[in-house]
Design a protein around this motif. Structure first.
Motif, PDB file in Angstrom:
ATOM      1  N   THR A 172     -34.523  64.917 -14.707  1.00  0.00           N
ATOM      2  CA  THR A 172     -35.596  66.064 -14.720  1.00  0.00           C
ATOM      3  C   THR A 172     -35.643  67.106 -13.674  1.00  0.00           C
ATOM      4  O   THR A 172     -36.240  68.185 -13.862  1.00  0.00           O
ATOM      5  N   ASP A 229     -37.220  74.593 -17.953  1.00  0.00           N
ATOM      6  CA  ASP A 229     -38.230  75.413 -18.902  1.00  0.00           C
ATOM      7  C   ASP A 229     -39.695  76.021 -17.689  1.00  0.00           C
ATOM      8  O   ASP A 229     -40.483  76.237 -17.898  1.00  0.00           O
ATOM      9  N   ARG A 279     -42.800  67.585 -13.410  1.00  0.00           N
ATOM     10  CA  ARG A 279     -43.087  67.598 -11.910  1.00  0.00           C
ATOM     11  C   ARG A 279     -44.045  66.320 -12.280  1.00  0.00           C
ATOM     12  O   ARG A 279     -43.952  65.483 -10.999  1.00  0.00           O
ATOM     13  N   ASP A 280     -44.025  65.970 -13.336  1.00  0.00           N
ATOM     14  CA  ASP A 280     -45.274  64.326 -13.219  1.00  0.00           C
ATOM     15  C   ASP A 280     -44.169  63.655 -13.504  1.00  0.00           C
ATOM     16  O   ASP A 280     -44.334  62.485 -13.133  1.00  0.00           O
ATOM     17  N   SER A 325     -41.112  74.978 -14.771  1.00  0.00           N
ATOM     18  CA  SER A 325     -41.541  74.039 -14.127  1.00  0.00           C
ATOM     19  C   SER A 325     -41.252  73.623 -12.794  1.00  0.00           C
ATOM     20  O   SER A 325     -41.677  73.517 -11.355  1.00  0.00           O
ATOM     21  N   GLY A 339     -44.367  65.218 -18.507  1.00  0.00           N
ATOM     22  CA  GLY A 339     -43.624  66.863 -17.620  1.00  0.00           C
ATOM     23  C   GLY A 339     -42.398  66.634 -16.435  1.00  0.00           C
ATOM     24  O   GLY A 339     -42.742  65.568 -16.169  1.00  0.00           O
ATOM     25  N   GLY A 344     -36.907  70.002 -15.555  1.00  0.00           N
ATOM     26  CA  GLY A 344     -38.049  71.200 -14.925  1.00  0.00           C
ATOM     27  C   GLY A 344     -37.339  72.705 -14.465  1.00  0.00           C
ATOM     28  O   GLY A 344     -38.274  73.869 -14.459  1.00  0.00           O
TER      29      GLY A 344
END
Length: 205
Positions: free
Chosen positions: A142, A149, A88-89, A151, A86, A146
């Motif tokens: 990224t 979606d 954040r990861d 995040s 995802g 994020g």
């Protein structure tokens, strides 16, 4: 049938790697323009003429140092993006992996950070010409994913965030020394930075 020649001392890959490591330290400390082949040879404990058995110019040394570093960074970022995490990861993994790669190659990272752009436009640096900003692209993708979606904040200025992240990561090339704090390695450095980035400075109520 001709016999295969054994590698000579001048052609051993490990010696070439050692000399590139010495050259990287000299370039980082003195700057590319101020560095001479003689200076690199002196630091390596050899005659300047002997250095030409391994490299034909200081340009070829710097080009190889930087292109090898960037190839490694590209592979590092690519592996993180391909892991299917995802946003954040993925962001945490990108920061951690980048800190570690820069930490393992501090001299090359320092050269690229301060001189990469203008060296890429010079003759003698064929492998640097047209190199994409790999880390910046990975961070940008990224952050945008994020924000889309949920995040991250949907009103996040991804361009600004990307630039701040990029500069913070590259900045470690100029100030972090291994063992600078008790038990502080590059993974711990990344975790400390990510805590500030993602959780902020103010205490939670």
């Amino acid at each position: 049938m001709p016999t295969k020649k054994k590698p000579t001392a001048a052609s051993r890959p490990e010696r070439r790697t050692e000399l590139l490591a010495v050259a990287a330290q000299v370039f980082a400390a003195q700057g590319y323009d101020a560095t001479t082949v003689r200076g690199i040879a002196d630091e390596a404990g050899m005659l300047a003429g002997s250095l030409y058995h391994h490299f034909d110019s200081k340009e070829s040394m710097a080009d190889e140092i930087l292109s090898t570093f960037l190839t490694g960074l590209r592979a590092t970022c690519g592996a993180v993006l391909d892991a299917g995490l995802g946003p954040r990861d993925t962001l945490e993994a990108l920061v951690t992996a980048s800190f570690r790669h820069i930490g393992r190659n501090r001299a090359a990272a320092a050269i690229y950070r301060t001189e990469g752009a203008h060296l890429a436009g010079r003759p003698g640096f064929p492998r640097l010409a047209g190199v994409r900003p790999v880390l910046e692209e990975a961070l940008s993708r990224t952050l945008e994913r994020g924000a889309a979606d949920g995040s991250f904040r949907r009103d996040l200025d991804t361009r600004l965030a990307c630039r701040l992240l990029r500069d913070a990561i590259w900045g470690t090339a100029s100030w972090h020394e291994p063992g600078a704090g008790p038990g502080q390695d590059h993974g711990e450095l990344a975790r400390g930075y990510l805590t500030l980035l993602l959780d902020g400075l103010t205490p939670r109520v």
